[in-house]
Structures are given as structure tokens and as C-alpha cells.
Write a protein that holds these residues in place. Structure first.
Motif, PDB file in Angstrom:
ATOM      1  N   PHE A 107      41.655  -9.955  42.310  1.00 38.24           N
ATOM      2  CA  PHE A 107      41.527  -9.809  43.758  1.00 38.24           C
ATOM      3  C   PHE A 107      40.307  -9.010  44.180  1.00 38.24           C
ATOM      4  O   PHE A 107      40.007  -8.932  45.375  1.00 38.24           O
ATOM      5  CB  PHE A 107      42.784  -9.146  44.332  1.00 38.24           C
ATOM      6  CG  PHE A 107      44.072  -9.818  43.954  1.00 38.24           C
ATOM      7  CD1 PHE A 107      44.126 -11.198  43.770  1.00 38.24           C
ATOM      8  CD2 PHE A 107      45.237  -9.086  43.761  1.00 38.24           C
ATOM      9  CE1 PHE A 107      45.311 -11.834  43.416  1.00 38.24           C
ATOM     10  CE2 PHE A 107      46.426  -9.708  43.423  1.00 38.24           C
ATOM     11  CZ  PHE A 107      46.465 -11.077  43.237  1.00 38.24           C
ATOM     12  N   GLY A 108      39.609  -8.427  43.220  1.00 32.09           N
ATOM     13  CA  GLY A 108      38.422  -7.653  43.546  1.00 32.09           C
ATOM     14  C   GLY A 108      38.705  -6.176  43.668  1.00 32.09           C
ATOM     15  O   GLY A 108      39.856  -5.735  43.776  1.00 32.09           O
ATOM     16  N   ASP A 109      37.630  -5.387  43.670  1.00 34.88           N
ATOM     17  CA  ASP A 109      37.765  -3.933  43.758  1.00 34.88           C
ATOM     18  C   ASP A 109      38.005  -3.454  45.184  1.00 34.88           C
ATOM     19  O   ASP A 109      38.500  -2.349  45.393  1.00 34.88           O
ATOM     20  CB  ASP A 109      36.490  -3.263  43.212  1.00 34.88           C
ATOM     21  CG  ASP A 109      36.296  -3.534  41.727  1.00 34.88           C
ATOM     22  OD1 ASP A 109      37.320  -3.637  41.011  1.00 34.88           O
ATOM     23  OD2 ASP A 109      35.135  -3.662  41.295  1.00 34.88           O
ATOM     24  N   VAL A 110      37.641  -4.278  46.169  1.00 40.43           N
ATOM     25  CA  VAL A 110      37.780  -3.885  47.567  1.00 40.43           C
ATOM     26  C   VAL A 110      39.196  -4.190  48.042  1.00 40.43           C
ATOM     27  O   VAL A 110      39.664  -5.332  47.885  1.00 40.43           O
ATOM     28  CB  VAL A 110      36.760  -4.620  48.451  1.00 40.43           C
ATOM     29  CG1 VAL A 110      36.932  -4.235  49.911  1.00 40.43           C
ATOM     30  CG2 VAL A 110      35.349  -4.350  47.972  1.00 40.43           C
ATOM     31  N   SER A 145      34.270  -9.172  49.550  1.00 39.53           N
ATOM     32  CA  SER A 145      35.454  -9.683  48.869  1.00 39.53           C
ATOM     33  C   SER A 145      35.070 -10.745  47.856  1.00 39.53           C
ATOM     34  O   SER A 145      34.163 -11.556  48.077  1.00 39.53           O
ATOM     35  CB  SER A 145      36.442 -10.261  49.884  1.00 39.53           C
ATOM     36  OG  SER A 145      37.547 -10.846  49.232  1.00 39.53           O
ATOM     37  N   SER A 146      35.775 -10.762  46.736  1.00 40.32           N
ATOM     38  CA  SER A 146      35.521 -11.762  45.702  1.00 40.32           C
ATOM     39  C   SER A 146      36.305 -13.033  45.934  1.00 40.32           C
ATOM     40  O   SER A 146      36.168 -13.998  45.171  1.00 40.32           O
ATOM     41  CB  SER A 146      35.878 -11.188  44.329  1.00 40.32           C
ATOM     42  OG  SER A 146      37.256 -10.839  44.285  1.00 40.32           O
ATOM     43  N   LEU A 147      37.136 -13.081  46.969  1.00 42.82           N
ATOM     44  CA  LEU A 147      37.967 -14.248  47.243  1.00 42.82           C
ATOM     45  C   LEU A 147      37.300 -15.144  48.286  1.00 42.82           C
ATOM     46  O   LEU A 147      36.709 -14.643  49.248  1.00 42.82           O
ATOM     47  CB  LEU A 147      39.346 -13.809  47.744  1.00 42.82           C
ATOM     48  CG  LEU A 147      40.175 -12.986  46.753  1.00 42.82           C
ATOM     49  CD1 LEU A 147      41.451 -12.473  47.406  1.00 42.82           C
ATOM     50  CD2 LEU A 147      40.507 -13.812  45.511  1.00 42.82           C
ATOM     51  N   PRO A 148      37.380 -16.450  48.131  1.00 41.34           N
ATOM     52  CA  PRO A 148      36.704 -17.386  49.048  1.00 41.34           C
ATOM     53  C   PRO A 148      37.523 -17.630  50.323  1.00 41.34           C
ATOM     54  O   PRO A 148      38.071 -18.716  50.526  1.00 41.34           O
ATOM     55  CB  PRO A 148      36.583 -18.657  48.203  1.00 41.34           C
ATOM     56  CG  PRO A 148      37.767 -18.624  47.297  1.00 41.34           C
ATOM     57  CD  PRO A 148      38.008 -17.169  46.996  1.00 41.34           C
ATOM     58  N   VAL A 157      43.507  -7.483  56.665  1.00 49.43           N
ATOM     59  CA  VAL A 157      43.870  -8.667  57.440  1.00 49.43           C
ATOM     60  C   VAL A 157      42.627  -9.327  58.029  1.00 49.43           C
ATOM     61  O   VAL A 157      42.534 -10.557  58.116  1.00 49.43           O
ATOM     62  CB  VAL A 157      44.872  -8.291  58.545  1.00 49.43           C
ATOM     63  CG1 VAL A 157      45.181  -9.486  59.441  1.00 49.43           C
ATOM     64  CG2 VAL A 157      46.160  -7.754  57.928  1.00 49.43           C
ATOM     65  N   ALA A 158      41.644  -8.518  58.399  1.00 50.81           N
ATOM     66  CA  ALA A 158      40.415  -9.064  58.981  1.00 50.81           C
ATOM     67  C   ALA A 158      39.670  -9.962  58.009  1.00 50.81           C
ATOM     68  O   ALA A 158      38.960 -10.873  58.427  1.00 50.81           O
ATOM     69  CB  ALA A 158      39.499  -7.923  59.430  1.00 50.81           C
ATOM     70  N   HIS A 159      39.806  -9.749  56.712  1.00 54.07           N
ATOM     71  CA  HIS A 159      39.142 -10.598  55.737  1.00 54.07           C
ATOM     72  C   HIS A 159      39.629 -12.042  55.835  1.00 54.07           C
ATOM     73  O   HIS A 159      38.851 -12.983  55.662  1.00 54.07           O
ATOM     74  CB  HIS A 159      39.401 -10.079  54.318  1.00 54.07           C
ATOM     75  CG  HIS A 159      38.779  -8.750  54.065  1.00 54.07           C
ATOM     76  ND1 HIS A 159      39.053  -8.009  52.934  1.00 54.07           N
ATOM     77  CD2 HIS A 159      37.901  -8.007  54.790  1.00 54.07           C
ATOM     78  CE1 HIS A 159      38.367  -6.879  52.971  1.00 54.07           C
ATOM     79  NE2 HIS A 159      37.663  -6.851  54.095  1.00 54.07           N
ATOM     80  N   ALA A 160      40.926 -12.221  56.122  1.00 54.79           N
ATOM     81  CA  ALA A 160      41.493 -13.562  56.186  1.00 54.79           C
ATOM     82  C   ALA A 160      41.135 -14.274  57.475  1.00 54.79           C
ATOM     83  O   ALA A 160      40.918 -15.494  57.474  1.00 54.79           O
ATOM     84  CB  ALA A 160      43.010 -13.494  56.028  1.00 54.79           C
TER      85      ALA A 160
END
Length: 432
Positions: A287-290, A306-309, A294-297
Motif C-alpha cells: 500500500f506504500g509508505d504514505v 501514493s503507490s496505488l493507481p 480519503v482524498a486520495h480516492a
């Protein structure tokens, strides 16, 4: 074509609030090239034809549930995206057995921690859902999920974690005592309890049960992990397997969330320190170090670190709102809810990895249940018709046109008996 993974949205610094979704995210993060898939926090099971999350979309093809997604990715990529390709037959059997163990035991503990424990549900879980759900799901889905979790854990005998259930039980006992004409001192209204005070007063029962449940889950996994990097593999440079992904889904929800009553996290740290370190290490890798917000989604441009696409979910349409409201109404209607439950049972059996004989047995059970319901409806309607007919027969109900006509004639006679003062002279009236 880019694959799209639909999941429940982020919570507790994790990319999803659901363990199965976390497992699917971990698997895709480890096995798929980053530019081959997108992560969408739709948080709406109705986006999938099966009505379940996680759901993987590849064009018009939809696959739901973690195990089905793993199987589909293996077949779709001809084994290139199979994390279990390094396992031999014995390890594959262990993988399946331990995955079932993790899902069954881990789900119960997550249910107790996030949903049944009233302090955690009202202070942490319910607000987390409120931040990821759109209207009207933010009012409909959390109570349904709460009720489902309570039903799944009812057999464990830990309802005292649910203060609302305890309060309702106490009110029933109080009402029964009042009806009997006496109110014991123990039932006199007193300040509302907390989970801590309840567990403190009944430590010989609740504490022992929680200790046994957490030990049965954490200790076998701790022994299985030992000093290895992953649960099944032996070498440091080996990839984790699908078992590690499903374990991460449940263990991260046990270890990471900051809850008002963190009994599950405390038990994991005390009973399984190696497992806790393994969970943190694998969480950062997948999931990454960060920490996920909710704002990421909902605003992927803010998730550059973020390492997630991430990809922002679409706004809910009027059609989807209407469908959600109709589905909720149908689930609240006794007969319709039974039909929908049987249909979902058949669909779940078809999508599962059961044998053809087992699928046939489940399908026969669903059809039999549906027929029994139809027979019950017919019997109820027939009983009502027979009762109404009997009431007509004995005269309890009668609608007679002759009686209505006689009533009309009596009203006319009464009207004729009333003198018409407009045609009587003053002399006749005075008797002159």
C-alpha cells in the motif's frame, strides 16, 4: 484494456475499510504492472452485477470476491500474474486451508472489533463509512453492514460488547419486572455502561472468550510465520503468495486502526509480535509508505505520493439512486426479500469454486425455499378468502341492497312526516 478494481473506500489510513478489498488490492499491487489496472473506491456494491465488492471489471466482464479475482487473473494472464506459481502441490493445499482459516476466524474478530463493539462502531466505523459513501447509501448501507456483522458473530456469545443490545435487554427485563408488580434493585435505572465496565464486571466470561478467540487466530499464524519473510515461502527473495494477501487484509484491520476500544490491536501486539512486524512490513510494500487518506480516492491528483493507481469514482446517477431505494424497499418487504435472498444464494454458488454437485445442491435448496414461500403465500391467501366467505355465510358480514332500499324509504317517510310550514296559513296554524 486497463483493468478496474472496485472496492470499498479508504479508512483508518488503509486503502479500504473491507478485508476482502484490502486483500484484492494487495494482490493486484504485487502481481499486476501499475499501468495495467486502476483502483476505484466506488463503495457501492450495486456497480457489480453480483452486488459484491471487491469486483474486478475487464470491459463487459465482472468478477467479484478475492478468490475468484485471483483465479481470473491467473487465467487471463496465462499464469504471468499468478503469485502462487512458485508453490508446489503441498503448499497449494496449505494455501487453501490456511486462507479458509484466516477468512473464517479473522472475519469474526474484525466484526467484533469494528461493528459489534459499540464504542468503536459509533466513534470510528460509522464516521468512516460516512466519509466514503454518497447519498443515499450513507444512510442505508452502514446499518445493514452493522446488522450483518452482529448476526455473523451472534453465536460467539459476546453481545455484551454491543451496548445497544445490552440496553434493550435491560429495558425488556425492567418492563417484565414492572408488569409483574415489582422492580428489583438491580434493574433500577442507572448511568449507561461502557464496554470497559461491562467487561470488567464479567471478566470471568467475556475476557476469557476474547482471549480464546484472539489466541486461536494469532498464535497459529505466529507459529507458521516464525522467522520467515512470508507465511509459505522460505527464501527472502521469494514473492508473497495469495495467502499473504488475504492475511494482510484481516491483520491490517486488526493492527492499524486507531479505535476507541483497541482490544484487538492490543491482543495482536501482545500475542504475535512477529506477526505484527510482518503485517507492517507487508502493508508498506503493498500500500506504500504514505498513509492512505480519503482524498486520495476521490481526488487522485492529490495522491501523487501514493503507490496505488487511484481513479476517482463516478458520481452516483439518478438511476442508481432509484435502484438503491427500490432495492432497499424490496429487502424490507418480507416476501420480496426472501426471493432476493434465494436469488443471491444461487448466484453466489455459481460464482464460487464449489463442485457441480455442491452447486446443484445449493440451487435445489434455493428453489425449494422459493417454492415453500409460494405455498405459504397461497395458503395465507386461501385462508383469508375462506375466512371472509365463512363470515358472509354466518351473517357477520352482509351487504343487502334491499336493506339499503328500505333505509332510503324510511328516510323519505321521515322527510314526508315533517310539515311544510310554507303551505300552512296563519289562521290554520292559530286554529281560527
Amino acid at each position: 484494456m486497463v483493468l478496474q478494481l472496485h472496492v470499498w473506500g479508504p479508512a483508518f489510513a488503509l486503502p479500504s475499510i473491507d478485508a476482502q478489498c484490502l486483500a484484492a488490492i494487495a494482490y493486484c499491487s504485487l502481481s499486476l504492472p501499475k499501468d495495467s489496472w486502476e483502483l476505484i473506491a466506488s463503495s457501492d456494491p450495486s456497480v457489480s452485477p453480483t452486488g459484491e465488492l471487491p469486483a474486478l471489471q475487464n470491459g463487459s466482464t465482472w468478477v467479484s470476491r478475492f478468490r475468484n479475482i485471483v483465479d481470473y487473473l491467473r487465467q487471463y494472464s496465462d499464469g504471468a500474474w499468478d503469485l502462487d506459481r512458485q508453490l508446489d502441490e503441498s503448499d497449494r493445499a496449505d494455501n487453501t486451508a490456511f486462507a479458509s482459516f484466516v477468512e473464517s476466524r479473522g472475519q469474526s474478530l474484525v466484526d467484533l472489533s469494528l461493528y459489534v463493539s459499540s464504542q468503536n462502531y459509533h466513534n470510528n466505523t460509522s464516521p468512516a463509512y460516512g466519509s466514503i459513501l454518497q447519498w443515499p447509501n450513507q444512510w442505508i448501507l452502514p446499518p445493514k453492514l452493522h446488522g450483518a456483522a452482529k448476526a455473523r458473530t451472534e453465536h460467539l456469545g459476546l453481545s455484551s460488547l454491543d451496548l445497544q443490545a445490552m440496553e434493550e435487554q435491560r429495558q425488556r427485563e425492567h418492563s417484565a419486572a414492572v408488569a409483574a408488580g415489582k422492580v428489583p434493585k438491580s434493574l433500577i435505572q442507572r448511568p449507561r455502561d461502557t464496554v470497559t465496565s461491562l467487561l470488567g464486571r464479567s471478566s470471568s466470561q467475556n475476557h476469557f472468550r476474547l482471549e480464546a478467540l484472539t489466541a486461536d487466530f494469532f498464535e497459529p499464524l505466529e507459529a507458521m510465520l516464525g522467522q520467515k519473510a512470508y507465511l509459505l515461502t522460505l527464501k527472502e527473495d521469494d514473492l508473497p503468495s495469495s495467502l499473504d494477501c488475504i492475511a494482510l487484509g484481516y491483520l491490517s484491520l486488526a493492527l492499524v486502526p486507531e479505535l476507541s476500544f483497541p482490544w484487538l490491536r492490543d491482543a495482536m501486539r501482545a500475542k504475535a509480535p512477529l506477526l505484527s512486524a510482518y503485517t507492517e512490513r507487508l502493508r508498506r510494500r503493498c500500500f506504500g509508505d504514505v498513509p492512505v487518506e480519503v482524498a486520495h480516492a476521490f481526488s487522485p491528483q492529490s495522491a501523487s505520493a501514493s503507490s496505488l493507481p487511484w481513479r476517482a469514482p463516478e458520481r452516483i446517477s439518478v438511476t442508481a439512486v432509484g435502484s438503491t431505494l427500490l432495492a432497499t424497499l424490496a429487502d424490507s418487504t418480507p416476501f420480496l426479500s426472501e426471493i432476493r435472498r434465494n436469488n443471491r444464494l444461487k448466484q453466489a454458488a455459481e460464482d464460487s469454486d464449489l463442485t457441480s454437485i455442491e452447486k446443484g445442491a445449493v440451487s435445489m435448496y434455493a428453489d425449494s425455499s422459493k417454492r415453500d414461500m409460494y405455498v405459504s403465500i397461497a395458503a395465507g391467501v386461501g385462508g383469508i378468502v375462506a375466512l371472509v366467505g365463512y363470515m358472509f355465510h354466518v351473517g357477520l358480514i352482509s351487504v343487502s341492497s334491499q336493506e339499503q332500499e328500505s333505509d332510503g324509504e324510511e328516510e323519505e317517510e321521515e322527510e314526508e312526516a315533517v310539515p311544510d310550514f310554507a303551505t300552512i296559513s296563519a289562521g290554520d296554524f292559530l286554529g281560527l
